[in-house]
Design a protein around this motif. Structure first.
Motif, PDB file in Angstrom:
ATOM      1  N   ALA A   1      16.373 -95.841  28.846  1.00 14.34           N
ATOM      2  CA  ALA A   1      16.644 -94.730  27.934  1.00 14.34           C
ATOM      3  C   ALA A   1      15.605 -93.641  28.118  1.00 14.34           C
ATOM      4  O   ALA A   1      14.585 -93.829  28.787  1.00 14.34           O
TER       5      ALA A   1
ATOM      6  N   SER B   1      20.942 -94.271  34.007  1.00 17.69           N
ATOM      7  CA  SER B   1      20.901 -95.535  33.284  1.00 17.69           C
ATOM      8  C   SER B   1      21.004 -96.711  34.245  1.00 17.69           C
ATOM      9  O   SER B   1      21.880 -96.742  35.122  1.00 17.69           O
TER      10      SER B   1
ATOM     11  N   SER C   1      13.296 -91.139  25.639  1.00 18.78           N
ATOM     12  CA  SER C   1      12.864 -90.884  24.264  1.00 18.78           C
ATOM     13  C   SER C   1      11.876 -89.729  24.289  1.00 18.78           C
ATOM     14  O   SER C   1      10.696 -89.907  24.618  1.00 18.78           O
TER      15      SER C   1
END
Length: 275
Positions: free
Chosen positions: A197, A177, A199
């Motif tokens: 992030a 991150s 996904s």
């Protein structure tokens, strides 16, 4: 394809930009690089103002004011062959995209990877940096998530270093991150931004990207970690440095996922290794 059959640079750029939204769809996010000026560059004084307040040229995609990568001297020296490497701008049919990486598969084919939405199997590929050479390859397969496999012809010489992008490793650990990652594409040049992030198979980061950057390499140091696929959310793409950080985050397919799909599918591209 002979050089005489290749449309002019201006014609092909505008043909690609008119269909701009279709060039930047993220399969997961259902969003596009939202570039309302993609179909026509700003006119008159507005265009002059944006050029003056943007980065130095070349501005190779109309309506964008970041410094695009130029044609490297090594490319000119390679003529009549074509040098292909990471971040090289390409036409896939009439679509403008960016090459992520080149190498060999286990059968010894010369192959390259770009975004899948850039073109379907059978689409001809031409170097935007060496248009007179004509067709240098063909899209042979689209895979998951949103990548395309290009098989190059005998005109092509492969390199893992092209302009300022130098790749010595593939995949590996996913960035943490806020870790900085970078990309180089024909529309917005080289920029870096933080990892935000994960996904599914996509890495979401605050990289600057726009129409033409699809397929561009995302890298940490000299390690390829993904390819640019599209913008996230209903925010504008990067078109001018005047936007600062106010642009859409970017979704990029993770190289580890692409490599696994290449090997599972077999055929051209399986067992991919750097040039």
């Amino acid at each position: 394809m002979t050089a005489s059959l290749v449309p002019t640079r201006t014609t092909r750029r505008f043909a690609a930009l008119i269909a701009g939204a279709a060039l930047a769809i993220s399969a997961t996010f259902g969003a596009t690089f939202n570039a309302p000026e993609a179909s026509a560059a700003p006119a008159g004084s507005a265009d002059a103002f944006l050029k003056a307040t943007g980065q130095p040229g070349p501005h190779r995609i109309p309506g964008h004011y970041f410094t695009s990568p130029g044609i490297p001297q090594a490319q000119r020296a390679a003529a009549p062959n074509v040098l292909a490497g990471p971040s090289m701008p390409i036409y896939v049919g009439n679509n403008i995209c960016t090459l992520a990486v080149v190498g060999y598969d286990k059968a010894g084919n010369k192959v390259g990877i770009t975004a899948g939405h850039c073109g379907k199997p059978g689409a001809p590929v031409t170097s935007m940096d060496s248009e007179r050479a004509g067709q240098i390859g063909t899209v042979v397969r689209n895979g998951y998530p949103d990548y395309a496999v290009i098989k190059f012809n005998n005109k092509v010489r492969l390199t893992r270093s092209y302009n300022n992008v130098h790749l010595n490793a593939l995949g590996g650990p996913t960035p943490g991150s806020l870790q900085q990652m970078c990309k180089t594409g024909v529309a917005t040049g080289t920029s870096c931004g933080p990892m935000l992030a994960i996904s599914g198979p996509f890495l979401v980061s605050h990289l600057c990207g726009s129409v033409g950057d699809s397929g561009a390499p995302i890298y940490v140091g000299n390690r390829l970690i993904g390819i640019i696929n599209g913008g996230v959310a209903n925010l504008p793409s990067c078109t001018t440095p005047l936007q600062g950080p106010f642009h859409a985050p970017t979704a990029g397919a993770a190289w580890n996922v692409i490599a696994a799909d290449l090997n599972a599918a077999g055929g051209v591209g399986a067992g991919f290794r750097l040039a």
